[in-house]
Design a protein around this motif. Sequence first.
Motif, PDB file in Angstrom:
ATOM      1  N   GLY A 374       0.809  -1.221   0.000  1.00 29.44           N
ATOM      2  CA  GLY A 374       0.000   0.000   0.000  1.00 29.44           C
ATOM      3  C   GLY A 374       0.834   1.259   0.000  1.00 29.44           C
ATOM      4  N   THR A 375       1.915   1.278   0.786  1.00 26.20           N
ATOM      5  CA  THR A 375       2.760   2.468   0.838  1.00 26.20           C
ATOM      6  C   THR A 375       3.501   2.667  -0.480  1.00 26.20           C
ATOM      7  N   ALA A 376       3.944   1.563  -1.080  1.00 24.32           N
ATOM      8  CA  ALA A 376       4.598   1.660  -2.390  1.00 24.32           C
ATOM      9  C   ALA A 376       3.616   2.182  -3.444  1.00 24.32           C
ATOM     10  N   VAL A 377       2.372   1.740  -3.359  1.00 20.56           N
ATOM     11  CA  VAL A 377       1.342   2.225  -4.285  1.00 20.56           C
ATOM     12  C   VAL A 377       1.076   3.717  -4.056  1.00 20.56           C
ATOM     13  N   ALA A 378       1.002   4.127  -2.780  1.00 24.80           N
ATOM     14  CA  ALA A 378       0.802   5.554  -2.473  1.00 24.80           C
ATOM     15  C   ALA A 378       1.941   6.389  -3.055  1.00 24.80           C
ATOM     16  N   ALA A 379       3.174   5.883  -2.924  1.00 19.77           N
ATOM     17  CA  ALA A 379       4.317   6.586  -3.515  1.00 19.77           C
ATOM     18  C   ALA A 379       4.181   6.654  -5.031  1.00 19.77           C
ATOM     19  N   GLY A 380       3.696   5.560  -5.637  1.00 20.21           N
ATOM     20  CA  GLY A 380       3.485   5.545  -7.074  1.00 20.21           C
ATOM     21  C   GLY A 380       2.453   6.563  -7.522  1.00 20.21           C
ATOM     22  N   VAL A 381       1.409   6.751  -6.708  1.00 18.19           N
ATOM     23  CA  VAL A 381       0.385   7.763  -7.021  1.00 18.19           C
ATOM     24  C   VAL A 381       1.011   9.161  -7.032  1.00 18.19           C
ATOM     25  N   PHE A 382       1.797   9.456  -6.007  1.00 20.10           N
ATOM     26  CA  PHE A 382       2.435  10.780  -5.934  1.00 20.10           C
ATOM     27  C   PHE A 382       3.417  10.983  -7.094  1.00 20.10           C
ATOM     28  N   LEU A 383       4.171   9.940  -7.428  1.00 22.61           N
ATOM     29  CA  LEU A 383       5.130  10.056  -8.532  1.00 22.61           C
ATOM     30  C   LEU A 383       4.419  10.240  -9.861  1.00 22.61           C
ATOM     31  N   SER A 384       3.279   9.573 -10.018  1.00 25.40           N
ATOM     32  CA  SER A 384       2.511   9.724 -11.260  1.00 25.40           C
ATOM     33  C   SER A 384       2.003  11.154 -11.435  1.00 25.40           C
ATOM     34  N   ILE A 385       1.632  11.775 -10.314  1.00 22.08           N
ATOM     35  CA  ILE A 385       1.063  13.113 -10.388  1.00 22.08           C
ATOM     36  C   ILE A 385       2.137  14.200 -10.424  1.00 22.08           C
TER      37      ILE A 385
END
Length: 388
Positions: A374-385
């Motif tokens: 989940g934390t890796a996914v959250a980081a991926g969301v921020f990096l995508s944006i």
Amino acid sequence: MLQALIDLWNQSGFASISWGHIVMILVSLILIYLAVAKKYEPLLLLPISFGMLLANLPLAGLMQPPTYEIGKDGLPVLKSVGGLLYYLYQGDFLGIFPPLIFLGVGAMTDFGPLIANPLSILMGAAAQLGVFITFNVASIFLGYTMKEAAAIGIIGGADGPTAIYLTTRLAPHLLGPIAVAAYSYMALVPIIQPPIMRLLTTKEEREIVMEQLRPVSKTEKIIFPIVVTILVSLILPPAAPLIGMLMMGNLFRESGVVERLSKTAQNELNNIIVIFLGTSVGATASAERFLNPKTLGIIALGLVAFAVSTAGGVILGKIMNWISGGKINPLIGSAGVSAVPMAARVSQVEAQKARPGNFVLMHAMGPNVAGVIGTAVAAGVFLSIFGH
């Protein structure tokens, strides 16, 4: 003779030391004490704190970048090579060390409890609540930029390598305080989480005994990392380095055909990277960067993020308990943060305090390993944006 002594003094670190250096050296000594005497996450806290100590020794130049001058032919010529820790830090800055840490974490992690109870991934997701709430508070109300707020918010996931990876991509100037905050709160999980868990649950809820998890086949364990890698990487490509390394390490573990690679990822490689990453990250916490109101705000916001993430997991645990008719102990929701396996152990300790002999550890491991994803996914969301 007197002049020689004066020159020696002027060239020493004592002549250049400032109050800021002294404060940061004291902070590093406190962290060393916590790592050695209290055993708070010593494998990472000790190299981080000693790196902080090294970076705040005046004139040592361990984080000094190389310098160049223009030669007679108009080409740059190396003037000074730079400090040792500057070169180690490139492994953080270039995004090499955190994914390699994830390789080792994957090789050490059993995703069986998550596979046996897929709903526990919801608790891992709920425990990211602090990440996004803190991001909004920091960016809207406290004047941090969007990128800085994202790096601060990820502290709530209680995952040091992910916090480092995201910060080097979005706000590298904040790496020192964010890394120190992330690992400090990871180390303080047994102190921070229990009051929140007890506040949000009743004694009856904490006493709930859960049914034993079903056995998970080897085939399921082999398919799981492959499927997760494909799905997450297709949905959030920026998360691929972290998720990919995590799941490759887990595939090494579960396949049973590369025992040497699995052991290397768990032990020798992981230990080497931990030394390099911890020391170089600690070295970014110089007095000039660390001792300012913005840094102190990061420390405070990190604590808020972690507390809200813990609360988010517990609250979803209560909701799932209500939906299931009282079959789920809400305490396991607090393990949805990414501090593996410490958060799961805290859930177990609190459950046993309420009912001696109650065993919820394996149930808590489901949300706990889900929290890593989940934390890796959250980081991926921020990096995508914000990562462009």
